[in-house]
Design a protein around this motif. Structure first.
Motif, PDB file in Angstrom:
ATOM      1  N   ASP A   1     -28.557  93.860  26.721  1.00 54.33           N
ATOM      2  CA  ASP A   1     -27.177  94.208  26.378  1.00 54.33           C
ATOM      3  C   ASP A   1     -26.144  93.112  26.670  1.00 54.33           C
ATOM      4  O   ASP A   1     -25.355  92.785  25.778  1.00 54.33           O
ATOM      5  CB  ASP A   1     -26.780  95.514  27.058  1.00 54.33           C
TER       6      ASP A   1
ATOM      7  N   TYR B   1     -26.337  89.937  26.808  1.00 56.70           N
ATOM      8  CA  TYR B   1     -26.503  88.791  25.909  1.00 56.70           C
ATOM      9  C   TYR B   1     -26.093  89.153  24.478  1.00 56.70           C
ATOM     10  O   TYR B   1     -25.450  88.365  23.791  1.00 56.70           O
ATOM     11  CB  TYR B   1     -27.953  88.302  25.946  1.00 56.70           C
ATOM     12  N   GLN B   2     -26.477  90.341  24.048  1.00 56.86           N
ATOM     13  CA  GLN B   2     -26.164  90.744  22.682  1.00 56.86           C
ATOM     14  C   GLN B   2     -24.704  91.170  22.536  1.00 56.86           C
ATOM     15  O   GLN B   2     -24.161  91.127  21.450  1.00 56.86           O
ATOM     16  CB  GLN B   2     -27.133  91.826  22.218  1.00 56.86           C
TER      17      GLN B   2
ATOM     18  N   PRO C   1     -23.599  89.257  19.153  1.00 58.87           N
ATOM     19  CA  PRO C   1     -24.335  90.344  18.505  1.00 58.87           C
ATOM     20  C   PRO C   1     -25.408  89.888  17.513  1.00 58.87           C
ATOM     21  O   PRO C   1     -26.292  90.659  17.161  1.00 58.87           O
ATOM     22  CB  PRO C   1     -23.249  91.139  17.773  1.00 58.87           C
TER      23      PRO C   1
ATOM     24  N   LEU D   1     -27.672  87.651  18.114  1.00 59.23           N
ATOM     25  CA  LEU D   1     -28.892  87.240  18.805  1.00 59.23           C
ATOM     26  C   LEU D   1     -30.008  88.259  18.589  1.00 59.23           C
ATOM     27  O   LEU D   1     -29.793  89.462  18.678  1.00 59.23           O
ATOM     28  CB  LEU D   1     -28.654  87.114  20.309  1.00 59.23           C
ATOM     29  N   THR D   2     -31.202  87.743  18.343  1.00 61.32           N
ATOM     30  CA  THR D   2     -32.379  88.610  18.268  1.00 61.32           C
ATOM     31  C   THR D   2     -33.025  88.674  19.646  1.00 61.32           C
ATOM     32  O   THR D   2     -32.697  87.879  20.533  1.00 61.32           O
ATOM     33  CB  THR D   2     -33.404  88.055  17.263  1.00 61.32           C
TER      34      THR D   2
ATOM     35  N   VAL E   1     -33.094  85.929  22.893  1.00 62.37           N
ATOM     36  CA  VAL E   1     -32.594  86.265  24.232  1.00 62.37           C
ATOM     37  C   VAL E   1     -33.598  85.846  25.307  1.00 62.37           C
ATOM     38  O   VAL E   1     -33.200  85.447  26.405  1.00 62.37           O
ATOM     39  CB  VAL E   1     -32.265  87.772  24.335  1.00 62.37           C
TER      40      VAL E   1
END
Length: 75
Positions: A31, A33-34, A38, A40-41, A45
């Motif tokens: 969460d 990182y995304q 948003p 990012l897969t 990560v």
């Protein structure tokens, strides 16, 4: 027979609950990182987790995603 069906249903429910708990734990790891990016897969990560000294989390995410992506051959 009825008792065996109930036991199977209870086992299936326990497995589903464990899978949900693991999904929630993985989501909590990903969460931050995304939220920051948003797009990012999950695969993107994992190196970020390693960079930040979170090797255990990276390993856990990698194991979870490899388990979820597994494709079985039709019989």
């Amino acid at each position: 027979m009825r008792k065996k069906e109930l036991t199977n249903a209870e086992l299936a429910l326990a497995k589903a609950q464990a899978d949900l708990a693991e999904f929630d734990a993985i989501a909590a790891i990903l969460d931050p990182y995304q939220r920051a990016n948003p797009k990012l897969t999950v695969e993107e990560v994992i190196p970020l987790l390693l960079r930040d000294g979170r090797a255990e989390d990276a390993k856990r995410v990698q194991q979870y995603t490899s388990r979820m992506i597994r494709v079985t051959k039709p019989t």
